[in-house]
Write a protein that holds these residues in place. Structure first.
Motif, PDB file in Angstrom:
ATOM      1  N   GLU A  57       9.138  -6.207  -3.997  1.00 57.01           N
ATOM      2  CA  GLU A  57       9.416  -5.361  -2.817  1.00 57.01           C
ATOM      3  C   GLU A  57       9.959  -3.981  -3.198  1.00 57.01           C
ATOM      4  O   GLU A  57       9.973  -3.070  -2.378  1.00 57.01           O
ATOM      5  CB  GLU A  57      10.335  -6.065  -1.801  1.00 57.01           C
ATOM      6  N   ASN A  58      10.415  -3.829  -4.447  1.00 56.59           N
ATOM      7  CA  ASN A  58      10.877  -2.518  -4.937  1.00 56.59           C
ATOM      8  C   ASN A  58       9.827  -1.812  -5.804  1.00 56.59           C
ATOM      9  O   ASN A  58      10.051  -0.693  -6.255  1.00 56.59           O
ATOM     10  CB  ASN A  58      12.139  -2.674  -5.800  1.00 56.59           C
ATOM     11  N   ASP A  59       8.721  -2.517  -6.026  1.00 56.22           N
ATOM     12  CA  ASP A  59       7.715  -2.041  -6.988  1.00 56.22           C
ATOM     13  C   ASP A  59       6.814  -0.992  -6.328  1.00 56.22           C
ATOM     14  O   ASP A  59       5.658  -1.255  -5.989  1.00 56.22           O
ATOM     15  CB  ASP A  59       6.907  -3.255  -7.475  1.00 56.22           C
ATOM     16  N   VAL A  60       7.358   0.219  -6.159  1.00 59.42           N
ATOM     17  CA  VAL A  60       6.635   1.254  -5.407  1.00 59.42           C
ATOM     18  C   VAL A  60       5.469   1.864  -6.185  1.00 59.42           C
ATOM     19  O   VAL A  60       4.661   2.589  -5.617  1.00 59.42           O
ATOM     20  CB  VAL A  60       7.608   2.349  -4.905  1.00 59.42           C
ATOM     21  N   ASP A  61       5.348   1.545  -7.477  1.00 54.55           N
ATOM     22  CA  ASP A  61       4.132   1.917  -8.224  1.00 54.55           C
ATOM     23  C   ASP A  61       2.995   0.938  -7.923  1.00 54.55           C
ATOM     24  O   ASP A  61       1.833   1.228  -8.192  1.00 54.55           O
ATOM     25  CB  ASP A  61       4.403   1.895  -9.742  1.00 54.55           C
ATOM     26  N   GLY A  62       3.350  -0.243  -7.413  1.00 59.65           N
ATOM     27  CA  GLY A  62       2.332  -1.249  -7.080  1.00 59.65           C
ATOM     28  C   GLY A  62       1.690  -1.906  -8.288  1.00 59.65           C
ATOM     29  O   GLY A  62       0.543  -2.357  -8.216  1.00 59.65           O
ATOM     30  N   PHE A  63       2.430  -1.982  -9.401  1.00 56.70           N
ATOM     31  CA  PHE A  63       1.854  -2.562 -10.630  1.00 56.70           C
ATOM     32  C   PHE A  63       2.197  -4.042 -10.813  1.00 56.70           C
ATOM     33  O   PHE A  63       1.643  -4.709 -11.680  1.00 56.70           O
ATOM     34  CB  PHE A  63       2.385  -1.825 -11.880  1.00 56.70           C
ATOM     35  N   HIS A  64       3.164  -4.569 -10.042  1.00 54.48           N
ATOM     36  CA  HIS A  64       3.607  -5.957 -10.236  1.00 54.48           C
ATOM     37  C   HIS A  64       2.454  -6.915  -9.912  1.00 54.48           C
ATOM     38  O   HIS A  64       1.681  -6.681  -8.987  1.00 54.48           O
ATOM     39  CB  HIS A  64       4.801  -6.225  -9.306  1.00 54.48           C
ATOM     40  N   SER A  65       2.408  -8.026 -10.664  1.00 52.39           N
ATOM     41  CA  SER A  65       1.276  -8.942 -10.464  1.00 52.39           C
ATOM     42  C   SER A  65       1.270  -9.528  -9.046  1.00 52.39           C
ATOM     43  O   SER A  65       0.192  -9.833  -8.521  1.00 52.39           O
ATOM     44  CB  SER A  65       1.260 -10.041 -11.521  1.00 52.39           C
ATOM     45  N   VAL A  66       2.429  -9.663  -8.420  1.00 54.65           N
ATOM     46  CA  VAL A  66       2.451 -10.156  -7.034  1.00 54.65           C
ATOM     47  C   VAL A  66       1.747  -9.146  -6.117  1.00 54.65           C
ATOM     48  O   VAL A  66       0.935  -9.511  -5.256  1.00 54.65           O
ATOM     49  CB  VAL A  66       3.908 -10.395  -6.557  1.00 54.65           C
ATOM     50  N   ASN A  67       2.042  -7.857  -6.308  1.00 52.86           N
ATOM     51  CA  ASN A  67       1.408  -6.845  -5.459  1.00 52.86           C
ATOM     52  C   ASN A  67      -0.090  -6.725  -5.739  1.00 52.86           C
ATOM     53  O   ASN A  67      -0.888  -6.569  -4.810  1.00 52.86           O
ATOM     54  CB  ASN A  67       2.122  -5.502  -5.634  1.00 52.86           C
TER      55      ASN A  67
END
Ligand code: NAP
Length: 275
Positions: free
Chosen positions: A109-119
């Motif tokens: 939810e903080n991953d504003v680059d959108g690189f996390h595997s969940v995103n």
């Protein structure tokens, strides 16, 4: 014929104005922390652009500039702490060897680059969530320049995890409805595929990869490449592409500003979710 330029700077400024209005109605300013490890000059200039955009929109940006001999455990601790206080956390890439795993500690939810595997997984499943900024910026740019991708054949050259692959997923999503071909360094005869593109996206990282003979007359060409040469910054398309394409994004001033503004948009969305 000379292609019409798609002005990423102007479109990004329109989106910034919309974000600024949203932020002005919030009780407190959204918070973004940018973590930089080491002295990569390109990273420093990208962070400057992000910092300027944050100021214009009303986002409180903190730049944590760390020495490249920081231990993995100290970096991990910083990221875990930032997750608790910030709306958005990004770690500027590239990281020194051995530190890449820390990226996974940024909460989705903080991953504003959108690189996390969940995103990234949410995109695969067609769910809402943080979208990686460059692909999201390209999609937004297409709509706002009057190039709805619905029913169009989009050819993407490049299959990286931060540009090519998520862009292919976003464009082929139900409702967006483009038909997408992804090419890469092992694709034989790339020109044959490119020539079929209504919308051609170059995300390769080498100048002159896409030449005019690879472009269908009138096609929309999105040049993602940022290559530092002795002639300054250039994209992945050669200068003669503008003689054939119908529309073209400039480098600089095309995809770059869209990436930055989509980051700001992700920070504002993250702040609105947490209230
Ligand atoms: P990357 O991770 O290096 O990926 C490059 C892709 O291009 C790979 O899939 C590679 O194929 C493919 N490729 C390399 N040479 C090729 C060739 N001759 N023909 C066809 N495909 C080829 O790069 P990236 O992170 O996606 O970035 C690409 C470019 O966009 C870089 O210049 C980068 O600086 C720029 N960029 C700009 C922005 C912006 O905001 N403007 C944001 C991100 C990136 P393989 O997979 O087979 O190796």
């Amino acid at each position: 014929m000379s292609a019409k330029l798609i002005d990423g700077k102007k479109i990004a400024a329109e989106i910034e104005a919309e974000l600024k209005l949203k932020v002005s109605k919030m009780d407190k300013a959204p918070r973004l922390s940018v973590v930089q490890v080491g002295e990569d000059p390109a990273s420093t200039s990208y962070i400057k652009a992000k910092s300027n955009a944050a100021e214009r929109v009303g986002i409180e940006l903190t730049h944590h500039h760390l020495s490249d001999d920081i231990s993995k455990s100290d970096l991990e601790k910083l990221v875990v702490d930032l997750n608790k206080t910030e709306d958005g956390v990004i770690i500027q890439l590239p990281l020194p060897d051995g530190l890449d795993e820390v990226l996974d500690l940024i909460q989705p939810e903080n991953d504003v680059d959108g690189f996390h595997s969940v995103n990234l997984g949410n995109i695969v499943q067609g769910k809402s969530g943080m979208k990686p900024c460059t692909p999201a910026g390209i999609v937004e740019m297409l709509y706002r320049s009057g190039n709805d991708p619905k029913g169009k054949h989009v050819v993407i050259v490049g299959r990286s995890t931060i540009v090519g692959k998520p862009l292919a997923l976003l464009l082929s999503q139900k409702g967006v409805d483009a038909t997408v071909t992804v090419c890469h360094s092992r694709t034989p005869d790339i020109g044959r595929h490119c020539l079929e593109a209504d919308i051609l996206v170059a995300a390769v990282g080498y100048p002159d990869t896409i030449t005019s003979s690879m472009v269908k007359p009138g096609a929309v060409v999105i040049d993602v490449g940022v290559n530092r040469t002795e002639n300054g910054l250039v994209g992945d398309t050669s200068s003669d592409v503008k003689e054939v394409a119908g529309q073209l994004t400039p480098v600089p001033g095309g995809v770059g500003p869209m990436t930055v503004v989509m980051l700001m948009s992700n920070v504002v969305d993250a702040a609105l979710k947490t209230g």
